[in-house]
Scaffold this motif. Structure first.
Motif, PDB file in Angstrom:
ATOM      1  N   SER A 225      47.777 -13.999  -7.930  1.00 31.27           N
ATOM      2  CA  SER A 225      46.532 -14.691  -8.205  1.00 31.27           C
ATOM      3  C   SER A 225      45.368 -13.908  -7.618  1.00 31.27           C
ATOM      4  CB  SER A 225      46.557 -16.111  -7.628  1.00 31.27           C
ATOM      5  OG  SER A 225      47.515 -16.908  -8.295  1.00 31.27           O
TER       6      SER A 225
ATOM      7  N   GLU B 160      43.791 -18.982 -10.076  1.00 34.31           N
ATOM      8  CA  GLU B 160      45.227 -18.961 -10.281  1.00 34.31           C
ATOM      9  C   GLU B 160      45.582 -18.254 -11.578  1.00 34.31           C
ATOM     10  OE1 GLU B 160      46.478 -22.997  -9.999  1.00 34.31           O
ATOM     11  OE2 GLU B 160      46.306 -23.047  -7.813  1.00 34.31           O
ATOM     12  N   THR B 161      46.247 -17.155 -11.441  1.00 30.18           N
ATOM     13  CA  THR B 161      46.797 -16.414 -12.569  1.00 30.18           C
ATOM     14  C   THR B 161      48.297 -16.304 -12.348  1.00 30.18           C
ATOM     15  OG1 THR B 161      46.442 -14.315 -11.444  1.00 30.18           O
ATOM     16  CG2 THR B 161      44.669 -15.120 -12.874  1.00 30.18           C
TER      17      THR B 161
END
Length: 540
Positions: free
Chosen positions: A97, A157-158
């Motif tokens: 992230s 948030e990835t």
């Protein structure tokens, strides 16, 4: 070695001059007088504002002002761990992230103790490093950064590092997203990647600020601006100590702790005392064992029991001296003395306990020792035997000069040791062969009888001549057939034997309780040791 200075976050209990344990960061007692002052001609405050990407927890630590190298790990663990570390742990930074921080600091002029001086309690313990460290630690709070710290963390948030890098690239130049245009670009990028955002805040000093909507970066901007403006307008109300410089207590004015040479000498003294104590304990234990178990040793030609007791008591004095010497060294490292010098300074002598040169000899497992009882009783060691047997033993004895002697024509003998058979029937006791003193104080080997009811030994005077023997050792042998004594012999070398006249056996063959006895007897006032070889018993 150059004295170290440590830079650590503020911890509850830190204050000017307070001692600190450098490993755990635990605040201790006041070690240096608290006399802080600002730099000369210092005024105003310094402010900073940064937005940066966070790739690791260490990056977040740096944003929080935690420098592991500068702090040498102090307060990283244990009781001194600060709230900043807890915030790092709760933030759970990872590479999949995108993490970004908004960091603002307001720093007023540092306060510092320019001329540190040990407190009186610390001075009194400066040469007792163990106690000093336990009470005051080894560093102290010398300089303080005062102001405040604001850190806003954005977690975008990835699900991969690649996507996080792509978003970060598109946002480059938008780190100043607090302007209206840049905010719009930032929000658009987040929406395009369908990424979620979560914001948190960590502060030290300043007003209380809150995020009503943690997913809205605009609120983060508002909180940062409110915090910074309040710190600028009301520094006295909102400023707090947030960073400390810890210095070694050795730089403080006062009695110096023991130098390396003194400490090494103290350690050498303690090591020597420990070795000596072990040796003295061994010596005392051995001496005590001798006089507590005299029958287990051969005392011929050795020091007396009284001499051993005297040496043992002196050895106890040596142990006390060693304990006092070690205690003095621990409490006064720079004045540590070896035991001999320490004892001399106290008007004593070390070593005082010297083991006698001639100690009792150990008796092998094949030997049996008996102590003549000075109360005038007969001591014996008994063995089970068959009805018919031959028994041989070697007797070693050195009689003390008796004050009186029995009459070989019927009176009891006063000193005797020998081998015989014993029956526990009526008032009958031992019948056998022994070495004893006659009435002329001549050492005789002859046949004897002991009556338990009277507890004395009489010679059976049936020989045609006296069998004198002046040596310390003699072999004795008896033969028993059908529970009756049939012969008694002695030998000087164990090869050539002299048989005594056969005694009349007054005991019937069917008497109960037949045993073999090794015995020693003394009249009141006489005490001595005899040694027998383990009897060789051959059934017939």
């Amino acid at each position: 070695m150059t004295a170290q200075s440590l830079s650590v976050p503020h911890t509850l209990g830190f204050d000017f001059g307070v001692g600190v344990d450098r490993l755990s960061g635990t605040p201790m007692n006041q070690v240096v007088n608290a006399t802080p002052s600002p730099p000369m001609m210092a005024g105003g405050s310094a402010q900073s504002f940064t937005v940066s990407r966070i790739r690791s927890s260490r990056d977040l630590q740096n944003s929080l002002g935690i420098d592991i190298e500068a702090s040498y790990g102090c307060a990283s663990f244990g009781a001194g761990a600060s709230a900043r570390f807890s915030y790092v742990e709760e933030s759970r930074v990872h590479s999949s992230s995108l993490f970004m921080t908004v960091t603002a600091t307001v720093r007023h002029a540092d306060l510092s103790i320019d001329n540190p001086v040990l407190t009186e309690p610390a001075k009194s313990l400066s040469d007792r490093q163990d106690v000093f460290s336990a009470r005051f630690g080894d560093v102290f709070c010398r300089a303080q950064k005062r102001g405040g710290l604001f850190v806003g963390l954005m977690r975008i948030e990835t699900f991969s590092a690649t996507e996080a890098n792509r978003i970060e690239g598109e946002l480059r130049g938008s780190y100043g997203f607090f302007s209206a245009d840049l905010q719009a670009n930032f929000q658009r990028t987040i929406e395009q990647h369908n990424a979620a955002m979560y914001c948190t805040i960590y502060t030290e000093g300043g007003p209380n600020v809150f995020l009503n909507n943690p997913s809205n970066p605009s609120e983060l901007l508002e909180c940062a601006n409110t915090w910074k403006e309040s710190m600028y307008r009301q520094p006295d109300n909102y400023s707090v100590p947030y960073q400390w410089t810890l210095s070694e207590t050795t730089i403080a004015e006062g009695p110096l702790p023991p130098n390396a040479a003194d400490l090494q000498n103290c350690q050498d003294v303690l090591t020597f005392c420990a070795r000596e104590r072990t040796a003295k304990l061994d010596q005392y234990n051995l001496l005590a064992w001798f006089y507590e178990h005299p029958h287990n040793f051969d005392w011929q030609g050795s020091a007396t029991e009284e001499e051993l007791i005297t040496a043992a008591r002196a050895t106890q004095d040596d142990l006390d001296t060693l304990a006092s010497c070690a205690s003095w060294a621990i409490n006064n490292p720079s004045k540590a003395l070896r035991p001999a010098a320490f004892a001399k300074s106290r008007g004593k002598t070390y070593p005082a306990g010297i083991a006698p040169a001639s100690l009792p000899k150990e008796i092998s497992s094949n030997q049996i020792s008996l102590m003549a009882n000075p109360d005038g009783l007969t001591e014996s060691r008994l063995f089970d035997v068959p009805d018919s047997f031959q028994a041989t033993t070697k007797l070693t004895v050195s009689f003390p000069a008796p004050s009186m002697c029995g009459d070989p024509l019927g009176d009891s003998v006063h000193l005797a040791a020998g081998i015989g058979r014993i029956r526990d029937w009526g008032d009958i006791g031992i019948l056998g062969i022994a070495k004893y003193f006659d009435r002329n104080k001549i050492e005789i080997i002859g046949q004897v009888i002991a009556l338990p009811s009277e507890d004395f030994i009489r010679p059976l005077w049936t020989e045609d001549k006296l069998h004198r023997h002046e040596g310390d050792s003699v072999y004795l042998r008896i033969d028993v057939a059908n529970r009756c004594l049939i012969s008694s012999e002695y030998s000087v070398d164990g090869r050539e034997w002299t048989r005594l006249n056969r005694p009349p056996d007054p005991w019937p063959f069917d008497a109960a309780g037949l045993q073999l006895a090794l015995f020693v007897h003394s009249e009141p006032g006489e005490s001595y040791m005899v040694t027998f070889s383990k009897p060789e018993i051959l059934p017939r």
